[in-house]
Design a protein around this motif. Structure first.
Motif, PDB file in Angstrom:
ATOM      1  N   LYS A 136       2.929  -6.594  -2.410  1.00 37.10           N
ATOM      2  CA  LYS A 136       2.611  -7.928  -2.935  1.00 37.10           C
ATOM      3  C   LYS A 136       3.862  -8.785  -3.137  1.00 37.10           C
ATOM      4  CE  LYS A 136       1.994  -5.977  -7.611  1.00 37.10           C
ATOM      5  NZ  LYS A 136       2.078  -4.542  -7.225  1.00 37.10           N
ATOM      6  N   SER A 137       4.942  -8.173  -3.655  1.00 31.51           N
ATOM      7  CA  SER A 137       6.177  -8.948  -3.855  1.00 31.51           C
ATOM      8  C   SER A 137       6.814  -9.332  -2.528  1.00 31.51           C
ATOM      9  CB  SER A 137       7.171  -8.149  -4.705  1.00 31.51           C
ATOM     10  OG  SER A 137       6.681  -7.991  -6.015  1.00 31.51           O
ATOM     11  N   THR A 138       6.698  -8.454  -1.537  1.00 33.97           N
ATOM     12  CA  THR A 138       7.232  -8.772  -0.209  1.00 33.97           C
ATOM     13  C   THR A 138       6.516  -9.979   0.378  1.00 33.97           C
ATOM     14  OG1 THR A 138       7.692  -6.419   0.158  1.00 33.97           O
ATOM     15  CG2 THR A 138       7.717  -7.855   2.089  1.00 33.97           C
ATOM     16  N   LEU A 139       5.195 -10.011   0.241  1.00 31.63           N
ATOM     17  CA  LEU A 139       4.419 -11.116   0.799  1.00 31.63           C
ATOM     18  C   LEU A 139       4.692 -12.418   0.053  1.00 31.63           C
ATOM     19  CD1 LEU A 139       2.373 -12.289   2.718  1.00 31.63           C
ATOM     20  CD2 LEU A 139       0.540 -11.360   1.283  1.00 31.63           C
ATOM     21  N   THR A 140       4.737 -12.373  -1.282  1.00 37.47           N
ATOM     22  CA  THR A 140       5.008 -13.602  -2.030  1.00 37.47           C
ATOM     23  C   THR A 140       6.409 -14.128  -1.717  1.00 37.47           C
ATOM     24  OG1 THR A 140       5.706 -12.311  -3.975  1.00 37.47           O
ATOM     25  CG2 THR A 140       3.424 -13.073  -3.930  1.00 37.47           C
ATOM     26  N   ASP A 178      13.288  -1.776   0.225  1.00 37.95           N
ATOM     27  CA  ASP A 178      12.619  -1.978   1.518  1.00 37.95           C
ATOM     28  C   ASP A 178      12.318  -3.445   1.765  1.00 37.95           C
ATOM     29  OD1 ASP A 178      12.720   0.667   2.179  1.00 37.95           O
ATOM     30  OD2 ASP A 178      10.646   1.123   1.623  1.00 37.95           O
ATOM     31  N   ALA A 179      11.852  -4.147   0.736  1.00 36.81           N
ATOM     32  CA  ALA A 179      11.552  -5.569   0.880  1.00 36.81           C
ATOM     33  C   ALA A 179      12.824  -6.363   1.180  1.00 36.81           C
ATOM     34  CB  ALA A 179      10.890  -6.100  -0.386  1.00 36.81           C
ATOM     35  N   MET A 180      13.909  -6.002   0.504  1.00 38.90           N
ATOM     36  CA  MET A 180      15.184  -6.678   0.759  1.00 38.90           C
ATOM     37  C   MET A 180      15.572  -6.528   2.230  1.00 38.90           C
ATOM     38  SD  MET A 180      16.366  -7.982  -2.175  1.00 38.90           S
ATOM     39  CE  MET A 180      18.149  -8.071  -2.085  1.00 38.90           C
ATOM     40  N   LYS A 181      15.402  -5.326   2.744  1.00 39.03           N
ATOM     41  CA  LYS A 181      15.763  -5.047   4.138  1.00 39.03           C
ATOM     42  C   LYS A 181      14.847  -5.799   5.095  1.00 39.03           C
ATOM     43  CE  LYS A 181      16.191  -1.222   7.440  1.00 39.03           C
ATOM     44  NZ  LYS A 181      16.053   0.259   7.615  1.00 39.03           N
ATOM     45  N   ASN A 182      13.536  -5.737   4.845  1.00 42.32           N
ATOM     46  CA  ASN A 182      12.568  -6.367   5.752  1.00 42.32           C
ATOM     47  C   ASN A 182      12.700  -7.890   5.789  1.00 42.32           C
ATOM     48  OD1 ASN A 182      11.464  -3.871   6.417  1.00 42.32           O
ATOM     49  ND2 ASN A 182       9.903  -3.978   4.812  1.00 42.32           N
ATOM     50  N   GLU A 195      16.919   2.590 -11.145  1.00 41.69           N
ATOM     51  CA  GLU A 195      17.515   3.638 -10.329  1.00 41.69           C
ATOM     52  C   GLU A 195      16.457   4.291  -9.455  1.00 41.69           C
ATOM     53  OE1 GLU A 195      19.202   6.350 -13.121  1.00 41.69           O
ATOM     54  OE2 GLU A 195      20.916   5.069 -13.606  1.00 41.69           O
ATOM     55  N   GLY A 196      16.909   4.937  -8.376  1.00 46.91           N
ATOM     56  CA  GLY A 196      16.011   5.698  -7.505  1.00 46.91           C
ATOM     57  C   GLY A 196      14.884   4.850  -6.959  1.00 46.91           C
ATOM     58  N   SER A 197      13.654   5.387  -7.041  1.00 48.50           N
ATOM     59  CA  SER A 197      12.493   4.672  -6.508  1.00 48.50           C
ATOM     60  C   SER A 197      12.157   3.425  -7.320  1.00 48.50           C
ATOM     61  CB  SER A 197      11.272   5.614  -6.471  1.00 48.50           C
ATOM     62  OG  SER A 197      10.948   6.044  -7.781  1.00 48.50           O
ATOM     63  N   ARG A 198      12.702   3.331  -8.539  1.00 48.35           N
ATOM     64  CA  ARG A 198      12.441   2.175  -9.401  1.00 48.35           C
ATOM     65  C   ARG A 198      13.517   1.095  -9.266  1.00 48.35           C
ATOM     66  NH1 ARG A 198       8.681   3.031 -13.333  1.00 48.35           N
ATOM     67  NH2 ARG A 198       9.656   1.439 -14.658  1.00 48.35           N
ATOM     68  N   MET A 199      14.471   1.301  -8.364  1.00 46.71           N
ATOM     69  CA  MET A 199      15.552   0.340  -8.202  1.00 46.71           C
ATOM     70  C   MET A 199      15.041  -0.951  -7.567  1.00 46.71           C
ATOM     71  SD  MET A 199      19.232   0.810  -6.304  1.00 46.71           S
ATOM     72  CE  MET A 199      18.492   0.988  -4.673  1.00 46.71           C
ATOM     73  N   LYS A 200      15.440  -2.081  -8.153  1.00 49.01           N
ATOM     74  CA  LYS A 200      15.061  -3.387  -7.628  1.00 49.01           C
ATOM     75  C   LYS A 200      16.248  -4.344  -7.717  1.00 49.01           C
ATOM     76  CE  LYS A 200      10.073  -3.136  -8.286  1.00 49.01           C
ATOM     77  NZ  LYS A 200       8.857  -3.857  -8.702  1.00 49.01           N
ATOM     78  N   TYR A 201      16.082  -5.492  -7.056  1.00 49.39           N
ATOM     79  CA  TYR A 201      17.115  -6.513  -7.047  1.00 49.39           C
ATOM     80  C   TYR A 201      16.531  -7.812  -7.607  1.00 49.39           C
ATOM     81  CZ  TYR A 201      19.609  -3.278  -3.994  1.00 49.39           C
ATOM     82  OH  TYR A 201      20.239  -2.167  -3.478  1.00 49.39           O
TER      83      TYR A 201
END
Length: 303
Positions: A136-140, A178-182, A195-201
């Protein structure tokens, strides 16, 4: 020093500087909906924490403790008290204030909050919700990068009076790696949290931010499926109401604390007035351009 801000339709008076938020206009200062300030927890809470219990919930008073950071107390939908640990960093405290604490304030005020972001297309809001990792965040973010207005990231607060509207949040998005990369972001340019799977920017989005409530045009629940191309389903009846209900922010917590009849009526009213779709995207490849085309097609149909 007092600082005044607006977020989710609330006017906030805060001892803590919150640069992520929009400063309140003088006309908004007539009524303060919530105050944020530093203070000390009482002895009973200290003893409870010492025994290893890190949180306690009642409808009027909620507190939780984050080790080496602070204890946060949320009272009656009007007050957030922070008992800061000696080495607690203010930037981490702000993350909890803008996320968990404001979420609890909205809960205590009995606001209907959908767990998802809202984008403004043709002057109307479309909410994108779904489980963690659904995209959802990737699409928005992709819609925002295409030029559509950004209303709110993680919490979409619905206005109860008349036809549903979405309150504006604040001009910042949180994106996973992943969203940052895509989406082609350079991760070195943005602040990292978790951290880890919960890491965000943290992505500032001031240029695209819509600093006012917008009429709600529809809700899209994003899911992953065994499909080759993006598909949509138009939800009806109980399935529609259930999709809305299951995507309420912290619904498990809300059920635990008790949901009053007026809240159910508000959910049903929104479901009756607003179309709700399920967008199914492929789980084995990136489909963001397809998703954007589908959303634009849906919006054009609704107009």
């Amino acid at each position: 020093m007092n600082n005044f801000y607006t977020v989710y339709g609330l006017t906030i008076k805060s001892d803590v500087l919150l640069p992520e938020l929009i400063c309140a206009d003088s006309q908004d200062l007539k009524t303060v909906d919530c105050e944020i300030h530093y203070g000390l927890v009482d002895e009973e809470i200290k003893q409870t924490i010492a025994r290893g219990k890190m949180a306690q919930y009642t409808p009027q008073k909620i507190w939780f403790h984050i080790k080496a950071l602070a204890t946060f107390i949320i009272v009656d939908g009007t007050q957030i008290i922070i008992d800061k640990c000696q080495d607690g960093k203010e930037e981490r405290i702000r993350l909890y204030l803008l996320g968990t604490c404001l979420g609890f304030i909205l809960f205590q005020k009995n606001r209907l909050v959908i767990h998802g972001g809202t984008v403004c297309i043709n002057n109307k809001g479309m909410i994108f919700t779904g489980k963690s990792g659904a995209g959802k965040s990737t699409l928005t973010s992709a819609l925002r990068l295409k030029g559509y207005g950004f209303v709110t990231d993680d919490l979409s607060v619905l206005v109860k009076n008349g036809y549903p509207e979405v309150e504006s949040g604040y001009p910042q998005q949180k994106l996973c790696e992943d969203a940052m990369k895509n989406l082609g972001y350079n991760r070195d340019h943005y602040q990292q949290i978790g951290e880890g799977s919960r890491m965000k920017y943290l992505i500032p989005v001031k240029d695209q931010f819509v600093n006012q409530s917008v009429p709600l045009q529809g809700i899209c629940e994003i899911t992953l499926g065994q499909v080759e191309h993006v598909e949509k389903q138009y939800l009806r009846g109980s399935e529609k109401i259930n999709a809305l209900y299951q995507n309420i922010y912290n619904i498990d917590f809300k059920e635990y604390m008790g949901i009053n009849p007026d809240y159910f009526k508000h959910c049903i009213s929104v479901a009756q007035k607003i179309p709700i779709y399920r967008i199914i995207r492929p789980q084995d490849h990136v489909s963001i351009e397809e998703e954007i085309q589908l959303v634009e097609h849906l919006v054009n149909q609704l107009d």
